[in-house]
Design a protein around this motif. Structure first.
Motif, PDB file in Angstrom:
ATOM      1  N   GLU A 272       0.829  -1.204   0.000  1.00 36.45           N
ATOM      2  CA  GLU A 272       0.000   0.000   0.000  1.00 36.45           C
ATOM      3  C   GLU A 272       0.868   1.260   0.000  1.00 36.45           C
ATOM      4  OE1 GLU A 272      -2.703  -0.321   3.284  1.00 36.45           O
ATOM      5  OE2 GLU A 272      -4.073  -1.618   2.182  1.00 36.45           O
ATOM      6  N   THR A 273       1.831   1.276  -0.925  1.00 37.37           N
ATOM      7  CA  THR A 273       2.731   2.417  -1.045  1.00 37.37           C
ATOM      8  C   THR A 273       2.821   2.841  -2.509  1.00 37.37           C
ATOM      9  OG1 THR A 273       4.636   0.917  -1.246  1.00 37.37           O
ATOM     10  CG2 THR A 273       4.128   1.790   0.961  1.00 37.37           C
ATOM     11  N   VAL A 274       3.320   4.050  -2.715  1.00 34.95           N
ATOM     12  CA  VAL A 274       3.503   4.599  -4.060  1.00 34.95           C
ATOM     13  C   VAL A 274       4.997   4.662  -4.356  1.00 34.95           C
ATOM     14  CG1 VAL A 274       3.063   6.549  -5.586  1.00 34.95           C
ATOM     15  CG2 VAL A 274       1.397   5.956  -3.808  1.00 34.95           C
ATOM     16  N   GLU A 275       5.391   4.135  -5.505  1.00 32.72           N
ATOM     17  CA  GLU A 275       6.776   4.189  -5.955  1.00 32.72           C
ATOM     18  C   GLU A 275       6.873   5.152  -7.131  1.00 32.72           C
ATOM     19  OE1 GLU A 275       9.354   2.814  -4.617  1.00 32.72           O
ATOM     20  OE2 GLU A 275       8.329   1.614  -3.101  1.00 32.72           O
ATOM     21  N   PHE A 276       8.046   5.782  -7.264  1.00 35.57           N
ATOM     22  CA  PHE A 276       8.240   6.784  -8.300  1.00 35.57           C
ATOM     23  C   PHE A 276       9.458   6.445  -9.149  1.00 35.57           C
ATOM     24  CE2 PHE A 276       6.143   8.755  -4.711  1.00 35.57           C
ATOM     25  CZ  PHE A 276       5.085   9.411  -5.309  1.00 35.57           C
ATOM     26  N   GLY A 277       9.344   6.734 -10.438  1.00 33.57           N
ATOM     27  CA  GLY A 277      10.444   6.541 -11.363  1.00 33.57           C
ATOM     28  C   GLY A 277      10.886   7.878 -11.929  1.00 33.57           C
ATOM     29  N   GLU A 278      11.765   7.809 -12.913  1.00 36.05           N
ATOM     30  CA  GLU A 278      12.254   9.035 -13.548  1.00 36.05           C
ATOM     31  C   GLU A 278      12.550   8.732 -15.011  1.00 36.05           C
ATOM     32  OE1 GLU A 278      15.819  12.355 -12.939  1.00 36.05           O
ATOM     33  OE2 GLU A 278      15.219  11.040 -11.287  1.00 36.05           O
ATOM     34  N   LEU A 279      11.998   9.543 -15.881  1.00 34.51           N
ATOM     35  CA  LEU A 279      12.142   9.344 -17.320  1.00 34.51           C
ATOM     36  C   LEU A 279      12.639  10.639 -17.947  1.00 34.51           C
ATOM     37  CD1 LEU A 279      11.650   7.712 -19.943  1.00 34.51           C
ATOM     38  CD2 LEU A 279       9.306   8.607 -19.924  1.00 34.51           C
TER      39      LEU A 279
END
Length: 332
Positions: A94-101
């Motif tokens: 129940e967590t949000v993960e973030f990427g980078e493009l």
């Protein structure tokens, strides 16, 4: 070279699958086609090789090399440089993960640079290759498709965060203080990070739309970008409401915790009053008994026939009087 996918397109159709970037550059020159290159975790030398071929600005290349950039849009001559922060929701934790493009868009090329596995842009390429008419509109069409995919991926994240907020609201009056406070605080941090990734998209898309006529962007592409912009505006409004809800939830929870602590303190005070009242009631008979237990030879009441009954009566009268007083004061 860590190439995820590498192709040259002419009139919206894939004409070549070069085995190397040198072949890609050659096909682009010979066929006057559009190159679409996806790189994953390139080394500095590999990135510099591509940058030299496409004459990318050194500052943009430095940002793409280092990573950990905020979402932004910058223009260097006829090349656009975008940093996007895609997100995804993990149900198990129940967590949000973030990427980078990182995306470089030139007149005849699109270069994407990723330092992690996400986001998966294969769906974007498949979608565009299935629609040659859209792909034939050029590199701006690819940029639109990438932006649209990143924004669409925010939808399940919004649903996951909204579900977490609903659970927090249901638990406000039931869950223990420590665990719920931590959960609200952690979710607030995720929402703030989410907002940092989505809020700049408003200005980025507005800038692309303002420059549409100046740089001759296809009218249909401007309409598509405007649709993505509308999605971003609604997205940012919902995220802002999430922050407000979580702030209110934290305030309400703090109020509830304070109220519970106050109630507990009042209950303890009531118990202390009762204990103190009974101690005072017992103190009267104990004091009288202690006085007449000192065994002095010259105490007039010791040899008095009514001394004992009077002492008992005095003890009883003192106890009853104190009990009645405390009962009247609601201590008992």
């Amino acid at each position: 070279m860590p190439i995820i996918d590498n192709a040259v397109y002419v009139d919206g159709r894939r004409i070549a699958d070069p085995a190397s970037l040198d072949q890609t550059f050659e096909y682009m020159r010979d066929q006057k086609g559009m190159g679409w290159i996806g790189l994953l975790r390139p080394t500095d030398d590999e990135l510099m090789t591509v940058a030299a071929e496409f004459e990318l600005h050194a500052l943009a290349v430095e940002d793409a090399r280092k990573g950990h950039q905020r979402a932004k849009l910058e223009r260097y001559g006829d090349t656009l440089f975008l940093v996007l922060r895609p997100a995804w929701y993990i149900d198990e934790t129940e967590t949000v993960e973030f990427g980078e493009l990182h995306v470089f868009v030139g007149p005849d090329f699109v270069l994407t640079v990723r330092h992690g596995e996400a986001p998966d842009l294969s769906r974007v390429r498949q979608r565009m290759e299935a629609d040659p008419a859209l792909l034939a509109r050029g590199t701006e069409a690819v940029l639109y498709a990438i932006l649209d995919e990143v924004v669409d991926q925010y939808t399940p994240v919004m649903r996951g965060v909204e579900n977490d907020i609903d659970e927090i609201e249901d638990a406000l009056f039931t869950e223990t203080a420590t665990s719920l406070s931590r959960r609200i605080y952690e979710l607030s941090g995720e929402v703030i990070a989410f907002q940092r990734g989505t809020q700049p998209l408003d200005g980025m898309l507005a800038g692309l739309l303002r420059g549409g006529e100046k740089y001759g962007v296809d009218l249909e592409l401007q309409r598509l970008l405007r649709d993505v912009h509308d999605h971003v505006l609604r997205l940012n409004d919902r995220i802002a409401s999430f922050r407000a809800i979580l702030d209110n939830a934290l305030t309400v929870h703090a109020t509830i915790v304070t109220q519970r602590q106050t109630e507990t303190s009042l209950q303890q005070n009531e118990q202390v009053k009762k204990i103190s009242g009974w101690a005072a009631i017992l103190f009267g008979p104990t004091l009288i008994g202690g006085i007449y237990g000192m065994n002095f030879d010259h105490m007039p009441e010791l040899h008095w026939a009514w001394g004992y009954p009077l002492a008992l009566a005095l003890m009883a009268a003192t106890s009853v009087t104190l009990w009645a007083l405390f009962k009247w004061r609601k201590w008992m």
